[in-house]
Structure formats: C-alpha cells, structure tokens
Scaffold this motif. Structure first.
Motif, PDB file in Angstrom:
ATOM      1  N   THR A  34      83.026  15.227  30.445  1.00 60.10           N
ATOM      2  CA  THR A  34      84.291  15.700  31.013  1.00 60.10           C
ATOM      3  C   THR A  34      85.406  15.678  29.980  1.00 60.10           C
ATOM      4  O   THR A  34      86.199  16.626  29.878  1.00 60.10           O
ATOM      5  CB  THR A  34      84.683  14.832  32.221  1.00 60.10           C
ATOM      6  N   ALA A  35      85.479  14.596  29.192  1.00 60.20           N
ATOM      7  CA  ALA A  35      86.535  14.474  28.189  1.00 60.20           C
ATOM      8  C   ALA A  35      86.435  15.577  27.142  1.00 60.20           C
ATOM      9  O   ALA A  35      87.437  16.206  26.783  1.00 60.20           O
ATOM     10  CB  ALA A  35      86.448  13.100  27.516  1.00 60.20           C
ATOM     11  N   ILE A  36      85.236  15.835  26.656  1.00 58.63           N
ATOM     12  CA  ILE A  36      85.059  16.862  25.625  1.00 58.63           C
ATOM     13  C   ILE A  36      85.321  18.251  26.196  1.00 58.63           C
ATOM     14  O   ILE A  36      85.903  19.109  25.520  1.00 58.63           O
ATOM     15  CB  ILE A  36      83.639  16.765  25.026  1.00 58.63           C
ATOM     16  N   ALA A  37      84.909  18.473  27.432  1.00 57.08           N
ATOM     17  CA  ALA A  37      85.104  19.789  28.039  1.00 57.08           C
ATOM     18  C   ALA A  37      86.574  20.066  28.355  1.00 57.08           C
ATOM     19  O   ALA A  37      87.003  21.229  28.309  1.00 57.08           O
ATOM     20  CB  ALA A  37      84.269  19.901  29.309  1.00 57.08           C
ATOM     21  N   CYS A  38      87.363  19.007  28.642  1.00 53.28           N
ATOM     22  CA  CYS A  38      88.741  19.201  29.100  1.00 53.28           C
ATOM     23  C   CYS A  38      89.780  19.152  27.979  1.00 53.28           C
ATOM     24  O   CYS A  38      90.903  19.623  28.177  1.00 53.28           O
ATOM     25  CB  CYS A  38      89.098  18.154  30.151  1.00 53.28           C
ATOM     26  N   ARG A  46      91.364  19.539  21.800  1.00 54.98           N
ATOM     27  CA  ARG A  46      91.343  18.875  20.486  1.00 54.98           C
ATOM     28  C   ARG A  46      89.937  18.404  20.104  1.00 54.98           C
ATOM     29  O   ARG A  46      89.665  18.139  18.928  1.00 54.98           O
ATOM     30  CB  ARG A  46      92.295  17.680  20.489  1.00 54.98           C
ATOM     31  N   LEU A  47      89.067  18.289  21.082  1.00 55.57           N
ATOM     32  CA  LEU A  47      87.702  17.824  20.826  1.00 55.57           C
ATOM     33  C   LEU A  47      86.714  18.984  20.688  1.00 55.57           C
ATOM     34  O   LEU A  47      85.515  18.773  20.715  1.00 55.57           O
ATOM     35  CB  LEU A  47      87.243  16.888  21.945  1.00 55.57           C
ATOM     36  N   TYR A  48      87.233  20.204  20.543  1.00 52.45           N
ATOM     37  CA  TYR A  48      86.357  21.364  20.358  1.00 52.45           C
ATOM     38  C   TYR A  48      85.970  21.485  18.877  1.00 52.45           C
ATOM     39  O   TYR A  48      86.360  22.400  18.170  1.00 52.45           O
ATOM     40  CB  TYR A  48      87.042  22.651  20.824  1.00 52.45           C
ATOM     41  N   THR A  49      85.227  20.499  18.405  1.00 53.73           N
ATOM     42  CA  THR A  49      84.759  20.469  17.015  1.00 53.73           C
ATOM     43  C   THR A  49      83.248  20.289  17.019  1.00 53.73           C
ATOM     44  O   THR A  49      82.674  19.882  18.037  1.00 53.73           O
ATOM     45  CB  THR A  49      85.421  19.309  16.239  1.00 53.73           C
ATOM     46  N   PRO A  50      82.569  20.564  15.894  1.00 57.52           N
ATOM     47  CA  PRO A  50      81.101  20.418  15.868  1.00 57.52           C
ATOM     48  C   PRO A  50      80.619  19.029  16.273  1.00 57.52           C
ATOM     49  O   PRO A  50      79.652  18.904  17.026  1.00 57.52           O
ATOM     50  CB  PRO A  50      80.766  20.731  14.410  1.00 57.52           C
ATOM     51  N   LEU A  72      88.441  10.110  21.122  1.00 56.44           N
ATOM     52  CA  LEU A  72      87.697  10.095  22.383  1.00 56.44           C
ATOM     53  C   LEU A  72      88.246   9.041  23.331  1.00 56.44           C
ATOM     54  O   LEU A  72      88.373   9.281  24.546  1.00 56.44           O
ATOM     55  CB  LEU A  72      86.213   9.852  22.096  1.00 56.44           C
ATOM     56  N   LYS A  73      88.612   7.874  22.799  1.00 64.21           N
ATOM     57  CA  LYS A  73      89.169   6.821  23.649  1.00 64.21           C
ATOM     58  C   LYS A  73      90.500   7.255  24.260  1.00 64.21           C
ATOM     59  O   LYS A  73      90.761   6.995  25.435  1.00 64.21           O
ATOM     60  CB  LYS A  73      89.353   5.532  22.835  1.00 64.21           C
ATOM     61  N   LEU A 126      89.761   9.703  27.076  1.00 63.99           N
ATOM     62  CA  LEU A 126      89.202   9.005  28.241  1.00 63.99           C
ATOM     63  C   LEU A 126      90.288   8.242  28.994  1.00 63.99           C
ATOM     64  O   LEU A 126      90.300   8.222  30.238  1.00 63.99           O
ATOM     65  CB  LEU A 126      88.090   8.057  27.788  1.00 63.99           C
ATOM     66  N   LYS A 127      91.213   7.617  28.256  1.00 63.53           N
ATOM     67  CA  LYS A 127      92.308   6.900  28.906  1.00 63.53           C
ATOM     68  C   LYS A 127      93.171   7.854  29.728  1.00 63.53           C
ATOM     69  O   LYS A 127      93.567   7.550  30.857  1.00 63.53           O
ATOM     70  CB  LYS A 127      93.164   6.187  27.858  1.00 63.53           C
ATOM     71  N   LYS A 128      93.458   9.035  29.163  1.00 64.74           N
ATOM     72  CA  LYS A 128      94.265  10.024  29.883  1.00 64.74           C
ATOM     73  C   LYS A 128      93.556  10.503  31.152  1.00 64.74           C
ATOM     74  O   LYS A 128      94.180  10.673  32.205  1.00 64.74           O
ATOM     75  CB  LYS A 128      94.568  11.210  28.969  1.00 64.74           C
ATOM     76  N   LEU A 129      92.234  10.720  31.048  1.00 61.20           N
ATOM     77  CA  LEU A 129      91.479  11.149  32.224  1.00 61.20           C
ATOM     78  C   LEU A 129      91.498  10.092  33.318  1.00 61.20           C
ATOM     79  O   LEU A 129      91.670  10.400  34.506  1.00 61.20           O
ATOM     80  CB  LEU A 129      90.036  11.466  31.829  1.00 61.20           C
ATOM     81  N   ILE A 130      91.323   8.826  32.929  1.00 62.38           N
ATOM     82  CA  ILE A 130      91.306   7.737  33.910  1.00 62.38           C
ATOM     83  C   ILE A 130      92.683   7.579  34.548  1.00 62.38           C
ATOM     84  O   ILE A 130      92.808   7.395  35.771  1.00 62.38           O
ATOM     85  CB  ILE A 130      90.846   6.424  33.238  1.00 62.38           C
ATOM     86  N   GLN A 131      93.738   7.653  33.716  1.00 63.75           N
ATOM     87  CA  GLN A 131      95.095   7.545  34.249  1.00 63.75           C
ATOM     88  C   GLN A 131      95.395   8.697  35.205  1.00 63.75           C
ATOM     89  O   GLN A 131      96.012   8.497  36.261  1.00 63.75           O
ATOM     90  CB  GLN A 131      96.100   7.526  33.105  1.00 63.75           C
ATOM     91  N   LEU A 132      94.961   9.912  34.841  1.00 59.72           N
ATOM     92  CA  LEU A 132      95.174  11.070  35.700  1.00 59.72           C
ATOM     93  C   LEU A 132      94.453  10.901  37.031  1.00 59.72           C
ATOM     94  O   LEU A 132      94.982  11.247  38.095  1.00 59.72           O
ATOM     95  CB  LEU A 132      94.695  12.335  34.986  1.00 59.72           C
ATOM     96  N   PHE A 133      93.249  10.352  36.977  1.00 60.50           N
ATOM     97  CA  PHE A 133      92.470  10.149  38.205  1.00 60.50           C
ATOM     98  C   PHE A 133      93.177   9.179  39.146  1.00 60.50           C
ATOM     99  O   PHE A 133      93.306   9.436  40.346  1.00 60.50           O
ATOM    100  CB  PHE A 133      91.080   9.624  37.843  1.00 60.50           C
ATOM    101  N   PHE A 134      93.678   8.049  38.603  1.00 57.98           N
ATOM    102  CA  PHE A 134      94.320   7.054  39.451  1.00 57.98           C
ATOM    103  C   PHE A 134      95.678   7.544  39.959  1.00 57.98           C
ATOM    104  O   PHE A 134      96.099   7.194  41.063  1.00 57.98           O
ATOM    105  CB  PHE A 134      94.482   5.732  38.701  1.00 57.98           C
ATOM    106  N   CYS A 135      96.367   8.378  39.149  1.00 60.08           N
ATOM    107  CA  CYS A 135      97.635   8.936  39.609  1.00 60.08           C
ATOM    108  C   CYS A 135      97.428   9.862  40.791  1.00 60.08           C
ATOM    109  O   CYS A 135      98.241   9.908  41.718  1.00 60.08           O
ATOM    110  CB  CYS A 135      98.327   9.674  38.464  1.00 60.08           C
ATOM    111  N   GLN A 136      96.343  10.627  40.782  1.00 57.49           N
ATOM    112  CA  GLN A 136      96.056  11.550  41.868  1.00 57.49           C
ATOM    113  C   GLN A 136      95.661  10.807  43.137  1.00 57.49           C
ATOM    114  O   GLN A 136      95.817  11.331  44.256  1.00 57.49           O
ATOM    115  CB  GLN A 136      94.942  12.518  41.467  1.00 57.49           C
TER     116      GLN A 136
END
Length: 311
Positions: free
Chosen positions: A45-49, A52-56, A295-296, A299-309
């Motif tokens: 999920t982190a790489i897909a979203c 900045r992580l769209y690298t080889p 990556l960390k 992941l932190k942003k994704l987790i924070q976004l999840f709990f905010c929602q």
C-alpha cells in the motif's frame, strides 16, 4: 502402493498429539500469518500510494511482498486448518497444487532477490548509469522474467515429482507438501531420477547464487572506498536488509533440499522448513522498513491517516 495413481491423499506431519498443543500451534501460526499479511500489505500500500517510492528498488520490493504473501498463503492456512480440525490429510491434487504454487512463488522470489542484488550493484557501483540500466521498461522485464522463471521451474519440478512411482506409503514428515519429503516415498529404482531432479534444480540456482555473491563482493569493495562515513553508512543500509533475506532463504533452503539422506531428523526438517518458508515472509517487511527512512515515513503517514479517518 505400487505408484502415485493409487494414492488419493497424503498425511502431513502432526505438530502435537494433545488437543491443547494443536490449538497452541494454530494460534501461533495464525499470529505469524496475520503479521505477514499486515506487514506485506502495508508495504504494498505504501509503495502504491506514494509517488516518491516509484523507483526500481521499491518496485522490486513491491513484487517481493506480493511473492511473500503468496508463498505463506500456500502453506500456513492448510497447516492451521489441520491443527484446528485435528486432521493430517491433504488430497493428492491438493498436495500437487501446493507443491506447484509454493515452488512458483519461492523460486520467483529467489530470482527476484538476484535482480535486487543487480539493482544494488548498479546503484552503488555504477550510479551514473542507474537510470539507463534500470529504466521502467527494464525493471518490468526483469520482474516478469523472475515470475515467469518461477512458473516454468515449478511446472517442471511438479510434473517430474508426481510422475515418480511411490512405494513407501503416504505419510509426509512435514507440515506442507515439500519435494524432498515426497521423494522419500518414491521407489528405490527411481533413485537416479530423484538425484537428477535435485541436481538440475541446484545447477540452475547456483548461477544466481554466484551472481549475488560476486555482486556483493564488488559492492563492498566500492563501499569501502567511499570517503565519507555517512556515505558508507547509507550504502550499507541499502544492502544489509537484502543480504539478511538472501542469507536466510538460501542457506536454509539449500540445506533442506540438498542435505544427505543420512542426516534424517523430522525435527530438523521442520525447523528448516519454518526458517525458509514461514519466517522470511513474516520478517521481510520489518527487515526492509527498519533501516529505510523513506518507507518508514510513508508507513507512519498511512497509519496516521487511517486513525484520523476512524475518529
């Protein structure tokens, strides 16, 4: 039993005789399985979203997480179901399917780890050519080659394994259908076919192993010549997670498949199988994210976004 066609099912290894220990194994494997699903799912999920992580490097890591999810889902659910329902049986076709999909995903992961070693080699030893050698089309082709090679080798080994006559019963000393355990049930006159099957697989894998070793010899030689301490630390941070995963998978899998028949221990076989089939998919997300700031942060942003929602 004269041949495999008269066998309708195999009996997998029972973890314990008592109901309490069977349930303990069920909950233990369930915890490991859920951890693998969560960890690999977060990385995908982190790489897909995050653009900045769209690298080889992250593209290959996404493919690795997909392979890990598939491989652990091939073995653990059946083992958990057997522990929960107090049974050991797996159908003949179910066993063949498990062998095929497990080999497909594990061999694909092995080839992908080889590609990832090449990615690290180019990034550190040939940084000016990184964009040319590892463009988006080249990355897709290399990932597709890893998946395709895994499929072809799995098909070849599965067909060869289940075409060998079986004369030694149907009890497997493993918690999933594993080729070395199935070959132990084959007739004695099939010895040359068994040896040829394992040696063929080893010869194909040894080329990748040599490539990985040579890549890291050159990587370490290049890293040691980096003048700044920060640069050396960053280079090692990029390579050490990959080395840890490669070492764990290769050493345990090679020993499990190539150890002499004289070394027989069901406990040893079980430990080796867990180390190369269960542990890597569960710990790979931790290994790759622990020393990776980008990556960390994602992941932190994704987790924070999840709990905010949720609030």
């Amino acid at each position: 039993m004269s041949n495999g066609s008269s066998i309708t099912e195999f009996l997998l290894l029972a973890f314990a005789d008592t109901r309490e220990l069977q349930l303990l194994h069920f909950w233990l494997f369930l915890g490991i399985y859920l951890a693998a699903l969560l960890g690999n799912g977060l990385i995908i999920t982190a790489i897909a979203c995050d653009h900045r992580l769209y690298t080889p490097m992250y593209f290959f890591l996404l493919n690795l997480s997909l392979l890990d999810l598939g491989s652990i889902s091939t073995t653990l659910p059946k083992a958990m179901a057997n522990s929960l329902w107090d049974t050991r049986a797996i159908s003949y076709l179910g066993c063949a399917a498990q062998v095929f999909f497990f080999l497909f995903l594990m061999v694909g992961e092995y080839y992908l780890l080889t590609v990832m070693a090449y990615d690290r080699y180019v990034a550190i030893c040939k940084p000016l050519h990184y964009g040319t050698l590892l463009g988006s089309r080249a990355c897709v082709h290399m990932a597709a080659a890893a998946w395709g090679s895994g499929f072809l080798r799995a098909l070849l080994h599965t067909v060869n394994t289940f075409s060998i006559p079986i004369c030694q019963g149907n009890a497997l000393y493993q918690f999933f259908c594993e080729i070395p355990q199935i070959l132990k049930l084959s007739c004695s006159h099939s010895y040359l076919r068994k040896a040829g099957l394992l040696l063929f697989g080893f010869s194909l894998s040894s080329g990748c192993f040599v490539f990985i070793v040579l890549s890291y010899v050159q990587i370490f030689w290049a890293v040691l010549r980096i003048p700044s301490k920060h640069g050396r630390h960053k280079a090692f941070s990029m390579c050490l997670p990959h080395m840890a995963v490669v070492s764990l998978v290769l050493i345990t899998a090679m020993f499990a498949y190539l150890k002499p028949p004289s070394i027989f221990s069901s406990a040893l076989d079980l430990v080796l199988a867990v180390l190369y089939s269960v542990v890597p998919p569960a710990v790979n997300p931790l290994i790759y994210s622990m020393r990776n700031k980008e990556l960390k942060d994602t992941l932190k942003k994704l987790i924070q976004l999840f709990f905010c929602q949720q609030q």
